[in-house]
Motif scaffolding. Structure first.
Motif, mmCIF file in Angstrom:
data_model
loop_
_atom_site.group_PDB
_atom_site.id
_atom_site.type_symbol
_atom_site.label_atom_id
_atom_site.label_comp_id
_atom_site.label_asym_id
_atom_site.label_seq_id
_atom_site.Cartn_x
_atom_site.Cartn_y
_atom_site.Cartn_z
ATOM 1 N N ARG A 153 0.826 -1.215 0.000
ATOM 2 C CA ARG A 153 0.000 0.000 0.000
ATOM 3 C C ARG A 153 0.857 1.260 0.000
ATOM 4 O O ARG A 153 0.526 2.249 -0.669
ATOM 5 C CB ARG A 153 -0.936 -0.012 1.204
ATOM 6 C CG ARG A 153 -1.944 -1.143 1.171
ATOM 7 C CD ARG A 153 -2.813 -1.199 2.414
ATOM 8 N NE ARG A 153 -3.744 -0.080 2.477
ATOM 9 C CZ ARG A 153 -4.606 0.110 3.460
ATOM 10 N NH1 ARG A 153 -4.646 -0.727 4.475
ATOM 11 N NH2 ARG A 153 -5.422 1.142 3.442
ATOM 12 N N VAL A 154 1.973 1.230 0.727
ATOM 13 C CA VAL A 154 2.868 2.397 0.736
ATOM 14 C C VAL A 154 3.473 2.634 -0.635
ATOM 15 O O VAL A 154 3.484 3.765 -1.147
ATOM 16 C CB VAL A 154 3.971 2.198 1.796
ATOM 17 C CG1 VAL A 154 5.050 3.273 1.655
ATOM 18 C CG2 VAL A 154 3.381 2.240 3.204
ATOM 19 N N ILE A 155 3.984 1.565 -1.258
ATOM 20 C CA ILE A 155 4.623 1.701 -2.570
ATOM 21 C C ILE A 155 3.600 2.082 -3.640
ATOM 22 O O ILE A 155 3.858 2.941 -4.495
ATOM 23 C CB ILE A 155 5.348 0.393 -2.947
ATOM 24 C CG1 ILE A 155 6.458 0.099 -1.936
ATOM 25 C CG2 ILE A 155 5.937 0.494 -4.345
ATOM 26 C CD1 ILE A 155 7.529 1.155 -1.857
ATOM 27 N N ARG A 156 2.453 1.462 -3.599
ATOM 28 C CA ARG A 156 1.417 1.772 -4.607
ATOM 29 C C ARG A 156 0.982 3.228 -4.511
ATOM 30 O O ARG A 156 0.867 3.917 -5.539
ATOM 31 C CB ARG A 156 0.211 0.855 -4.408
ATOM 32 C CG ARG A 156 -0.967 1.178 -5.329
ATOM 33 C CD ARG A 156 -2.165 0.300 -5.021
ATOM 34 N NE ARG A 156 -3.321 0.698 -5.815
ATOM 35 C CZ ARG A 156 -4.189 1.644 -5.460
ATOM 36 N NH1 ARG A 156 -4.017 2.292 -4.300
ATOM 37 N NH2 ARG A 156 -5.215 1.957 -6.235
ATOM 38 N N ALA A 157 0.731 3.706 -3.297
ATOM 39 C CA ALA A 157 0.288 5.096 -3.135
ATOM 40 C C ALA A 157 1.353 6.067 -3.622
ATOM 41 O O ALA A 157 1.044 7.051 -4.315
ATOM 42 C CB ALA A 157 -0.040 5.365 -1.667
ATOM 43 N N THR A 158 2.616 5.808 -3.274
ATOM 44 C CA THR A 158 3.695 6.693 -3.721
ATOM 45 C C THR A 158 3.860 6.634 -5.232
ATOM 46 O O THR A 158 4.082 7.663 -5.885
ATOM 47 C CB THR A 158 5.019 6.293 -3.034
ATOM 48 O OG1 THR A 158 4.825 6.247 -1.620
ATOM 49 C CG2 THR A 158 6.118 7.292 -3.368
#
Length: 275
Positions: A153-158
């Motif tokens: 979720r962190v990588i996708r959002a960034t």
């Protein structure tokens, strides 16, 4: 990097346990599985009945608790680092795919992560261990699987934010490949939040591994994993409370240390939180 008091405490605790883990064969007074006959359930040396030969006492089999706690540091920390490395590699790759390709790839991967998040993490880890069998390797795999969605979720959002920026649009306009866009341009901008999430994930990984060990599904005796030590000593909580208190205190301190360190990294790497 300017550190406040909480950050200094976190750095100090993490550094202390890492040093203990690295130097465990050199500083442990005894082997972790060495049994001393006639020295069963001795208290710490400052209590009545204690011995200076066993500074923190012994367990129900006559093994030195201090030595087992020291040898337990590389086991518990090693499991935590292995879980974070596994989850970071898989979560980062899947997050980049979802955030850069978008479309049906994003939908499928996001729904898969939603399914994993919808299940209690410990319950899912128990299911994986029940299928594969209890061991350190399977503990890493089970806890790693339930840790992937946080990294994803962190990588996708960034990645979604970066894909909307002009420099990425320009690269795509000039025919830049997915590899160039995702790996060479988007991924470097994901490093800061990834470091923070990985550091905070270390405490969760160690705690979940200790919980599996406490349930008898993690590292197996005589391996001195802190959660397993808690499980072995729970029947002596009234007669020999130090056998439960000491490994529980180690878990508490190392989790607090990584949480404080993660907060410090977040404050430093997130420009919105800088003063």
């Amino acid at each position: 990097m300017k550190l406040n008091r909480g950050s200094l405490i976190g750095v100090g605790l993490v550094s202390f346990f890492i040093i203990i883990a690295v130097l465990s064969p050199l500083i442990a007074p005894h082997a972790y599985d060495q049994i001393f006959e006639g020295a069963l359930k001795l208290p710490a040396f400052w209590q009545e009945g204690g011995s200076r030969a066993f500074l923190l006492g012994t367990d129900d089999l006559g093994r030195d608790l201090l030595s087992r706690l020291i040898y337990g540091a590389p086991v518990s920390l090693g499991i935590g680092f292995a879980v974070v490395i596994f989850a970071t590699i898989i979560g980062t790759f899947l997050g980049l795919l979802a955030g850069t390709l978008r479309g049906w790839v994003d939908v499928v991967l996001s729904r898969l992560m939603d399914i994993i998040l919808a299940l209690p993490s410990m319950l899912m880890a128990i299911v994986v261990i029940a299928i594969l069998g209890p061991s350190v390797k399977n503990t890493v795999l089970a806890v790693g699987i339930v840790s992937i969605p946080q990294i994803f979720r962190v990588i996708r959002a960034t990645a979604l934010v970066e894909m909307s920026k002009n420099y990425v649009v320009a690269i795509q306009t000039f025919g830049g490949s997915w590899w160039r866009v995702a790996i060479r341009n988007v991924l470097p901008n994901c490093v800061a939040p990834l470091i923070v999430q990985a550091t905070l994930g270390l405490s969760d990984a160690i705690l979940n591994a200790a919980a599996l060990g406490f349930l008898g599904l993690g590292a197996q005796p005589p391996l001195p994993e802190w959660g397993t030590m808690l499980s072995d000593a729970r029947s002596f909580i009234e007669s020999s409370p130090w056998m439960v208190t000491l490994p529980g205190l180690c878990i508490l301190l190392v989790v607090i240390g990584f949480n404080l360190l993660g907060d410090a990294l977040r404050d430093h790497l997130d420009p919105r939180l800088k003063r």
